[in-house]
Design a protein around this motif. Structure first.
Motif, mmCIF file in Angstrom:
data_model
loop_
_atom_site.group_PDB
_atom_site.id
_atom_site.type_symbol
_atom_site.label_atom_id
_atom_site.label_comp_id
_atom_site.label_asym_id
_atom_site.label_seq_id
_atom_site.Cartn_x
_atom_site.Cartn_y
_atom_site.Cartn_z
ATOM 1 N N UNK A 80 0.877 -1.175 0.000
ATOM 2 C CA UNK A 80 0.000 0.000 0.000
ATOM 3 C C UNK A 80 0.910 1.220 0.000
ATOM 4 N N UNK A 81 1.336 1.607 -1.194
ATOM 5 C CA UNK A 81 2.310 2.692 -1.322
ATOM 6 C C UNK A 81 1.655 4.037 -1.057
ATOM 7 N N UNK A 82 2.449 4.959 -0.535
ATOM 8 C CA UNK A 82 1.984 6.322 -0.303
ATOM 9 C C UNK A 82 3.146 7.274 -0.526
ATOM 10 N N UNK A 83 2.842 8.564 -0.599
ATOM 11 C CA UNK A 83 3.885 9.555 -0.832
ATOM 12 C C UNK A 83 4.194 9.712 -2.311
ATOM 13 N N UNK A 137 2.210 5.025 -5.262
ATOM 14 C CA UNK A 137 2.330 6.268 -4.508
ATOM 15 C C UNK A 137 1.034 7.045 -4.553
ATOM 16 N N UNK A 138 1.106 8.307 -4.161
ATOM 17 C CA UNK A 138 -0.068 9.170 -4.139
ATOM 18 C C UNK A 138 -0.216 9.940 -5.439
ATOM 19 N N UNK A 162 -6.313 0.694 -5.958
ATOM 20 C CA UNK A 162 -6.693 2.101 -5.897
ATOM 21 C C UNK A 162 -7.206 2.375 -4.491
ATOM 22 N N UNK A 163 -6.563 3.304 -3.806
ATOM 23 C CA UNK A 163 -6.957 3.624 -2.447
ATOM 24 C C UNK A 163 -7.415 5.062 -2.328
ATOM 25 N N UNK A 164 -8.485 5.273 -1.575
ATOM 26 C CA UNK A 164 -8.980 6.639 -1.363
ATOM 27 C C UNK A 164 -9.243 6.841 0.123
ATOM 28 N N UNK A 209 -2.234 4.627 -5.229
ATOM 29 C CA UNK A 209 -2.383 3.443 -6.072
ATOM 30 C C UNK A 209 -1.110 2.617 -6.060
ATOM 31 N N UNK A 210 -1.243 1.361 -6.490
ATOM 32 C CA UNK A 210 -0.126 0.476 -6.815
ATOM 33 C C UNK A 210 -0.487 -0.253 -8.096
#
Length: 707
Positions: free
Chosen positions: A154-157, A181-182, A243-245, A189-190
């Motif tokens: 769960x990538x971020x940044x 990332x964001x 896809x993350x929100x 998303x990844x």
């Protein structure tokens, strides 16, 4: 497909915005890992059960290219594996089965949508959780041997990722890419894409590191040593999207979509050609949504999911080339869980609705449909569960108690070309568990537990009647409405030690399992075959793990780690109508061991070994002369008899094996890595299933760019 992967890799390369430095793992503490498959999402050290966690480093250091291969090389499990992307595992004396009926397989806590471990790629995994023992109190049917959960990133940044390409033995090529990332402050998303083509048939091994008796040499058959295994090439491709929100600090949603495509997967059957000379295509689409709400003392999670896997088996005998059999496996449902925090304690409860639907089609030739080998059916379950996790004595004593109720329903569908009526049946199952753990001090803990498990029969085994014809004759089957689920009851107990300061860790677990009401064929009626709860089994044994890191003396400025883990069955016998015998298709022992070096800057290398113990299998490579009913050996196409001196032995004790792998990598300029893998380093001749020798030595090289 290869062109799509190449184009996607170029896009990943072009969108790289900034190099990302390699993560340091020097301060990694396994006890602090969160185990998602526990449903309480607790720390590993707080769960009073036997759990193995494979970290990102374990995944990168393994030469495996699928989850089945990974697990057999790392966590001392049984496996049944065939050429042609097909594998399943077994734990704690439960025999591996091609329909994976004694394990629950999850991805990010959601059913994986497949029963085939060989179709699951490890290239985009962050963590693998292996929970050994009965977990039907949490997951219902099939969770008798254990639960395997695959965790993706769960990538971020800022956007970051990698591109990797490689080549290897048997004319193998691979290409993969990941970016994540964001995209906005709330949207992340990844994306992962990979492809692997083994364009040539593989060569079997030729050496035996362990002593072989004359009988063991005949079982292995020297004519199969150092031989090209015909029709073992394949191509496989994977795509994964998350896809993350983040709606707020308390509400987050993640959508998961995955595609697996196996193409031109050749299936020779045994190395002698029995059950073979065909090919198959495998296509699986999976979709899942997880909505998580973290509100004060409640952590709510809701996950609907759907997957569809299609296996097309081609008949390529002679000049025709058509799909002879098509098997479709669908899995869909909803999982809902709430973790209610009650001070130091918590209560986890929820409801699951799960459906597994099987559909089959079969053709006699290009245009003529014929009856499939089994009717279309669906196994459904509605389960409710609750588990309390309690902490006492300043968190030294932890107790976990839970129970689950399942309403199992069967639906048998009217099936084209088959005379069968639509029918329904149902039954109810209750499964409890109780476990406790006591921390003696910061390093030592002891634990024990008891639980039950079950495996529900398939709909056609319990209801209806059907028949089909093949080149071997006509077969009639009839369901048994009195058929009961297979059940188990298990006890385990042990201790664990972990001290990061001195680099030493270890654990020892004893387990004892009674497996009852095992389902088998009943051929006592001359007019049809039915099913019955015919036998039971008793297994007990030891699981042990050990690791020591010499790098502790330098505060982990570098790492030189010795490691080993093993499962040893002290007792493994089955009983059928009062007659006891050794449990078949289960190995007496499985072990993994090795040594690994990392300097956390440039070098990483691992030498690992796998010990595969003895196992008993039915001697199926003989047949009968139906004119005289004399036992005769199976013969190859050129008339050579296979194992002629063993034709009167109905069960064979298969030999033990020792297989080594080596991996090494060098990272330069922080973001570029050259890797080398050697699988089956010493070219051992070995089998996971009688008649199917595995690949001999294979060498591969990769180049990875991280951005």
């Amino acid at each position: 497909m290869k062109g799509i992967l190449l184009a996607a890799a170029i896009v990943l390369w072009a969108t790289a915005a900034k190099a990302q430095k390699q993560d340091s793992v020097k301060n990694y503490q396994l006890e602090q890992v969160i185990v998602n498959a526990s449903r309480s999402q607790s720390k590993l050290g707080d769960i009073p059960r036997k759990i193995d966690v494979l970290t990102k480093n374990d995944l990168q250091a393994s030469p495996a290219d699928n989850v089945g291969d990974l697990l057999k090389k790392t966590v001392a499990v049984d496996i049944i594996e065939y050429p042609g992307i097909k594998a399943s595992i077994g734990m704690r004396g439960f025999a591996p089965s091609t329909d994976n009926k004694y394990n629950v397989l999850l991805i990010n806590g959601i059913p994986a949508g497949t029963e085939n471990f060989g179709t699951l790629d490890i290239g985009n995994l962050q963590q693998v959780e292996v929970m050994k023992g009965p977990y039907s109190s949490l997951y219902g049917t099939n969770a008798m041997g254990g639960v395997i959960n695959l965790v993706t990133p769960k990538s971020s940044g800022k956007l970051a990722g990698s591109v990797r390409g490689g080549f290897g033995s048997f004319n193998t090529s691979q290409l993969s890419g990941h970016i994540g990332g964001n995209l906005t402050n709330k949207l992340s998303f990844d994306l992962n894409l990979s492809g692997l083509d083994q364009n040539s048939d593989y060569q079997t091994g030729k050496n035996s590191l362990l002593h072989r008796s004359a009988i063991e040499k005949e079982i292995l058959d020297p004519s199969t040593f150092d031989k090209k295994y015909p029709n073992t090439s394949y191509k496989k491709y994977n795509e994964g999207l998350r896809l993350g929100y983040r709606f707020s600090d308390k509400v987050e949603a993640n959508y998961y979509q995955r595609l697996f495509a196996g193409r031109d997967v050749m299936t020779n059957g045994t190395i002698y050609g029995v059950y073979g000379n065909s090919k198959k295509d495998i296509t699986r689409w999976s979709h899942g949504l997880n909505v998580a709400v973290n509100e004060n003392r409640h952590k709510l999670s809701v996950s609907p999911y759907f997957s569809r896997e299609v296996n097309d088996y081609y008949n390529i005998a002679g000049t025709s080339d058509f799909v002879e059999t098509e098997n479709v496996y669908k899995e869909f449902g909803v999982m809902a869980t709430d973790k209610w925090l009650l001070g130091k304690h918590n209560l986890v409860y929820g409801i699951d609705w799960n459906n597994k639907q099987y559909e089959s089609k079969r053709w006699a030739d290009v245009s003529e449909r014929t009856a499939p080998y089994q009717p279309n059916y669906r196994n459904g379950a509605l389960g409710v569960f609750a588990e309390g996790n309690l902490n006492f004595l300043q968190d030294k004593l932890q107790i976990s108690a839970g129970i689950r109720y399942d309403n199992i329903n069967f639906h048998l569908f009217a099936t084209p070309e088959m005379q069968i009526d639509a029918l329904s049946e149902n039954h109810h199952v209750v499964n409890p568990h109780l476990a406790a753990q006591y921390r003696i001090n910061s390093n030592w803990r002891v634990f024990t537990g008891y639980g039950t498990g079950f495996h529900s029969p398939d709909a056609f085994q319990k209801a209806g009647s059907y028949s089909y014809s093949s080149s071997y004759g006509k077969y009639n089957y009839k369901g048994n409405p009195n058929l009961k689920p297979e059940k188990s009851r298990s006890f385990d107990g042990g201790f664990a030690y972990a001290n990061r300061d001195n680099g030493l860790s270890g654990n020892l677990t004893y387990f004892d399992t009674h497996h009852q009401d095992m389902i088998d064929y009943d051929r006592s009626n001359p007019d049809y075959t039915t099913f019955k709860n015919t036998s039971k089994a008793h297994m007990n044994g030891l699981e042990a793990g050990f690791a020591y890191d010499f790098g502790a003396s330098s505060d982990y400025a570098w790492s030189l780690r010795l490691f080993a883990n093993a499962t040893y069955l002290l007792h493994a016998k089955s009983e059928d109508n009062g007659v006891k015998s050794k449990l078949k298709y289960v190995r007496k022992a499985n072990a993994n061991f090795g040594i690994e070096y990392r300097d956390f800057k440039h070098w990483q290398t691992r030498l690992s070994g796998r010990y595969i113990g003895h196992r008993y299998e039915d001697n199926w490579l003989y047949t009968y002369d139906y004119a005289t009913y004399e036992v005769i050996p199976y013969t190859t196409a050129d008339g050579t008899a296979v194992r002629p001196s063993l034709i009167n032995d109905s069960v064979l004790k298969h030999p033990q094996f020792l297989v080594f792998d080596w991996t090494g990598s060098y990272t330069f300029a922080e973001n570029y890595t050259i890797g080398v893998t050697v699988s089956n380093l010493l070219d051992e001749i070995y089998t996971e299933k009688d008649g199917y020798p595995m690949p001999g030595r294979s060498v591969g090289g990769t180049f990875t760019w991280r951005f």
